[in-house]
Write a protein that holds these residues in place. Structure first.
Motif, PDB file in Angstrom:
ATOM      1  N   UNK A 139       0.823  -1.217   0.000  1.00 18.87           N
ATOM      2  CA  UNK A 139       0.000   0.000   0.000  1.00 18.87           C
ATOM      3  C   UNK A 139       0.853   1.262   0.000  1.00 18.87           C
ATOM      4  N   UNK A 140       1.986   1.220   0.710  1.00 16.20           N
ATOM      5  CA  UNK A 140       2.879   2.379   0.749  1.00 16.20           C
ATOM      6  C   UNK A 140       3.548   2.591  -0.610  1.00 16.20           C
ATOM      7  N   UNK A 141       3.932   1.492  -1.267  1.00 12.96           N
ATOM      8  CA  UNK A 141       4.523   1.578  -2.609  1.00 12.96           C
ATOM      9  C   UNK A 141       3.500   2.137  -3.588  1.00 12.96           C
ATOM     10  N   UNK A 142       2.266   1.650  -3.483  1.00 17.46           N
ATOM     11  CA  UNK A 142       1.194   2.086  -4.376  1.00 17.46           C
ATOM     12  C   UNK A 142       0.884   3.567  -4.167  1.00 17.46           C
ATOM     13  N   UNK A 143       0.901   3.987  -2.909  1.00 15.18           N
ATOM     14  CA  UNK A 143       0.623   5.389  -2.602  1.00 15.18           C
ATOM     15  C   UNK A 143       1.694   6.293  -3.208  1.00 15.18           C
ATOM     16  N   UNK A 144       2.900   5.767  -3.295  1.00 12.32           N
ATOM     17  CA  UNK A 144       4.023   6.546  -3.837  1.00 12.32           C
ATOM     18  C   UNK A 144       3.990   6.601  -5.368  1.00 12.32           C
ATOM     19  N   UNK A 145       3.630   5.481  -6.000  1.00 12.63           N
ATOM     20  CA  UNK A 145       3.744   5.377  -7.460  1.00 12.63           C
ATOM     21  C   UNK A 145       2.419   5.526  -8.212  1.00 12.63           C
ATOM     22  N   UNK A 146       1.314   5.187  -7.551  1.00 20.14           N
ATOM     23  CA  UNK A 146       0.035   5.103  -8.249  1.00 20.14           C
ATOM     24  C   UNK A 146      -0.701   6.432  -8.365  1.00 20.14           C
ATOM     25  N   UNK A 147      -1.638   6.462  -9.286  1.00 24.62           N
ATOM     26  CA  UNK A 147      -2.530   7.612  -9.462  1.00 24.62           C
ATOM     27  C   UNK A 147      -3.970   7.160  -9.276  1.00 24.62           C
ATOM     28  N   UNK A 148      -4.843   8.117  -8.902  1.00 29.84           N
ATOM     29  CA  UNK A 148      -6.259   7.795  -8.744  1.00 29.84           C
ATOM     30  C   UNK A 148      -6.858   7.397 -10.098  1.00 29.84           C
ATOM     31  N   UNK A 149      -7.621   6.314 -10.132  1.00 31.87           N
ATOM     32  CA  UNK A 149      -8.188   5.843 -11.401  1.00 31.87           C
ATOM     33  C   UNK A 149      -9.488   6.561 -11.742  1.00 31.87           C
ATOM     34  N   UNK A 151     -12.588   8.063 -13.780  1.00 29.87           N
ATOM     35  CA  UNK A 151     -13.285   7.557 -14.966  1.00 29.87           C
ATOM     36  C   UNK A 151     -12.840   8.297 -16.228  1.00 29.87           C
ATOM     37  N   UNK A 152     -12.941   7.659 -17.400  1.00 29.01           N
ATOM     38  CA  UNK A 152     -12.461   8.273 -18.649  1.00 29.01           C
ATOM     39  C   UNK A 152     -13.198   9.547 -19.045  1.00 29.01           C
ATOM     40  N   UNK A 153     -14.426   9.742 -18.532  1.00 26.85           N
ATOM     41  CA  UNK A 153     -15.162  10.966 -18.886  1.00 26.85           C
ATOM     42  C   UNK A 153     -14.679  12.180 -18.094  1.00 26.85           C
ATOM     43  N   UNK A 154     -13.802  11.963 -17.109  1.00 26.92           N
ATOM     44  CA  UNK A 154     -13.194  13.096 -16.397  1.00 26.92           C
ATOM     45  C   UNK A 154     -11.814  13.334 -17.003  1.00 26.92           C
ATOM     46  N   UNK A 155     -11.666  14.462 -17.663  1.00 26.80           N
ATOM     47  CA  UNK A 155     -10.416  14.763 -18.368  1.00 26.80           C
ATOM     48  C   UNK A 155      -9.526  15.720 -17.586  1.00 26.80           C
ATOM     49  N   UNK A 156     -10.051  16.379 -16.558  1.00 20.70           N
ATOM     50  CA  UNK A 156      -9.253  17.302 -15.756  1.00 20.70           C
ATOM     51  C   UNK A 156      -8.391  16.526 -14.759  1.00 20.70           C
ATOM     52  N   UNK A 157      -7.241  17.077 -14.435  1.00 22.40           N
ATOM     53  CA  UNK A 157      -6.370  16.490 -13.412  1.00 22.40           C
ATOM     54  C   UNK A 157      -6.930  16.821 -12.037  1.00 22.40           C
ATOM     55  N   UNK A 158      -7.021  15.811 -11.170  1.00 20.09           N
ATOM     56  CA  UNK A 158      -7.545  16.024  -9.825  1.00 20.09           C
ATOM     57  C   UNK A 158      -6.458  16.644  -8.947  1.00 20.09           C
ATOM     58  N   UNK A 159      -6.737  17.809  -8.376  1.00 23.97           N
ATOM     59  CA  UNK A 159      -5.737  18.531  -7.580  1.00 23.97           C
ATOM     60  C   UNK A 159      -5.518  17.884  -6.213  1.00 23.97           C
ATOM     61  N   UNK A 160      -6.620  17.424  -5.609  1.00 19.22           N
ATOM     62  CA  UNK A 160      -6.535  16.802  -4.280  1.00 19.22           C
ATOM     63  C   UNK A 160      -7.149  15.410  -4.377  1.00 19.22           C
ATOM     64  N   UNK A 161      -6.318  14.361  -4.294  1.00 20.78           N
ATOM     65  CA  UNK A 161      -6.836  13.005  -4.518  1.00 20.78           C
ATOM     66  C   UNK A 161      -7.830  12.572  -3.448  1.00 20.78           C
ATOM     67  N   UNK A 162      -7.854  13.266  -2.309  1.00 17.46           N
ATOM     68  CA  UNK A 162      -8.838  12.931  -1.284  1.00 17.46           C
ATOM     69  C   UNK A 162     -10.261  13.313  -1.691  1.00 17.46           C
ATOM     70  N   UNK A 163     -10.390  14.163  -2.711  1.00 13.11           N
ATOM     71  CA  UNK A 163     -11.728  14.538  -3.160  1.00 13.11           C
ATOM     72  C   UNK A 163     -12.409  13.418  -3.934  1.00 13.11           C
ATOM     73  N   UNK A 164     -11.651  12.376  -4.280  1.00  8.43           N
ATOM     74  CA  UNK A 164     -12.253  11.192  -4.894  1.00  8.43           C
ATOM     75  C   UNK A 164     -12.393  10.076  -3.856  1.00  8.43           C
ATOM     76  N   UNK A 165     -12.434  10.499  -2.582  1.00  5.31           N
ATOM     77  CA  UNK A 165     -12.718   9.587  -1.467  1.00  5.31           C
ATOM     78  C   UNK A 165     -13.882  10.168  -0.668  1.00  5.31           C
ATOM     79  N   UNK A 166     -14.711   9.308  -0.099  1.00  4.82           N
ATOM     80  CA  UNK A 166     -15.702   9.790   0.859  1.00  4.82           C
ATOM     81  C   UNK A 166     -14.978  10.152   2.157  1.00  4.82           C
ATOM     82  N   UNK A 167     -15.611  10.985   2.973  1.00  7.75           N
ATOM     83  CA  UNK A 167     -14.975  11.392   4.237  1.00  7.75           C
ATOM     84  C   UNK A 167     -14.969  10.242   5.246  1.00  7.75           C
TER      85      UNK A 167
END
Length: 348
Positions: A139-149, A151-167
């Motif tokens: 999980x630590x390796x993934x957090x370092x290397x991975x990007x949020x997946x 959907x293909x219909x979203x073309x903008x770069x997500x500034x804060x990856x926590x916004x694609x998580x529920x609270x």
């Protein structure tokens, strides 16, 4: 049942590209399924429709940064991998682009070799089973290397990856967010509790199969991919108590709905009367479309879904296809924002 019955026209500019600054300020269309009446509100006014004794069911899965970019060992050809489903011994079912060159035996390096993957075999629909090797915690390796997946219909770069998580996200495992939950803030959830509404947390790790297009012409011919779900004793107890005293079980999102309806089906097979759901875990490929008889869910909070998707079919099974299609057409006319970062619907 024809898949085309679940099509609607959506102008591309109504697809939300970015999350709102305030999660709970999105718009909310309220559909009263008995009368077909529609109301237009703000999401924070969901409180007006909740009653003491209701039970809100949340899916507490966390989205993992499941998109990895690497290169093939030797050729240095670029490879993109999407983690779909965890198997045993660091083996994952994955979607690989380009897939043609990802033959069994191919080795892929990520982060200059911090993470290495070897293609073991080709699974169903061309997915690859990949064995990963690394040092430390995956999980630590993934957090370092991975990007949020996203959907293909979203073309903008997500500034804060926590916004694609529920609270309230807790347990890693999803390839996509349970997006109906993105509208809740800690403050709104506290107000809901203060009103006397209980909150049951269940887990369903969302796979991409939920969002894959229906390729069959007839709805009944489509087959869902399986996803892992879990309901603990506390959540089962809250849901069962709510049903027993006549309260409403309100699902936040189609994933929460599919979790408790799967558990209800499992309980029916075991012929255990007096309970709506039973604590437990397993894999579900439940496909809910018009004609389905809901066992547990009494109301549904959901986002707007893609045309001809299994999710539109689920919503139509609950509220009626004609009413849902009318609500969607109204939302288009009223310029609601659609899909993952879009506005919401409450069906009661």
């Amino acid at each position: 049942m024809d898949v085309k019955d679940f099509y609607y026209e959506l102008p591309p500019e109504l697809i939300a590209q970015d999350p709102l600054e305030d999660r709970s300020s999105s718009r909310l269309i309220v559909l009263h399924k008995e009368t077909g009446e529609l109301e237009h509100r703000k999401f924070c006014s969901i409180l007006d429709y909740l009653k003491p004794g209701d039970c809100l069911v949340l899916n507490n899965t966390r989205v993992i940064p499941a998109r990895l970019f690497g290169e093939r060992e030797g050729t240095k050809g670029k490879v993109e991998i999407l983690l779909l489903k965890r198997r045993e011994n660091d083996i994952w079912e994955t979607l690989v682009k380009p897939g043609k060159k990802a033959r069994p035996g191919t080795k892929i390096l990520f982060g200059g070799g911090i993470l290495t993957g070897e293609v073991l075999e080709i699974a169903e629909e061309g997915n690859r089973l990949i064995q990963f090797t690394y040092e430390g915690v995956f999980e630590a390796v993934l957090d370092r290397l991975g990007q949020m997946p996203l959907p293909p219909y979203i073309t903008h770069q997500l500034q804060d990856k926590n916004r694609y998580q529920t609270v309230y996200a807790k347990y890693d495992g999803s390839a996509a967010a349970p997006t109906a939950g993105l509208h809740f803030t800690p403050e709104l959830l506290e107000e809901i509790r203060q009103k006397g509404v209980s909150i049951a947390e269940v887990t369903l790790h969302v796979g991409l199969g939920t969002f894959r297009p229906v390729k069959a012409d007839q709805v009944e011919e489509h087959h869902m991919h399986s996803e892992f779900y879990q309901i603990d004793e506390k959540a089962a107890e809250l849901i069962n108590e709510t049903k027993q005293r006549g309260g409403r079980v309100i699902c936040v999102g189609t994933t929460s709905c599919r979790t408790i309806e799967s558990a209800a089906q499992r309980l029916q097979k075991e012929k255990r009367p007096g309970e709506a759901v039973q604590a437990g875990s397993g894999w579900t490929d439940i496909f809910i479309y018009p004609g389905y008889q809901f066992q547990v869910m009494d109301a549904l909070i959901t986002n707007f879904h893609l045309p001809e998707s299994t999710l539109v079919m689920l919503v139509s099974a609950f509220a009626g296809r004609e009413q849902v299609m009318h609500a969607y057409e109204t939302a288009v006319q009223e310029r609601y924002r659609f899909f993952s970062f879009g506005d919401a619907m409450f069906i009661l």
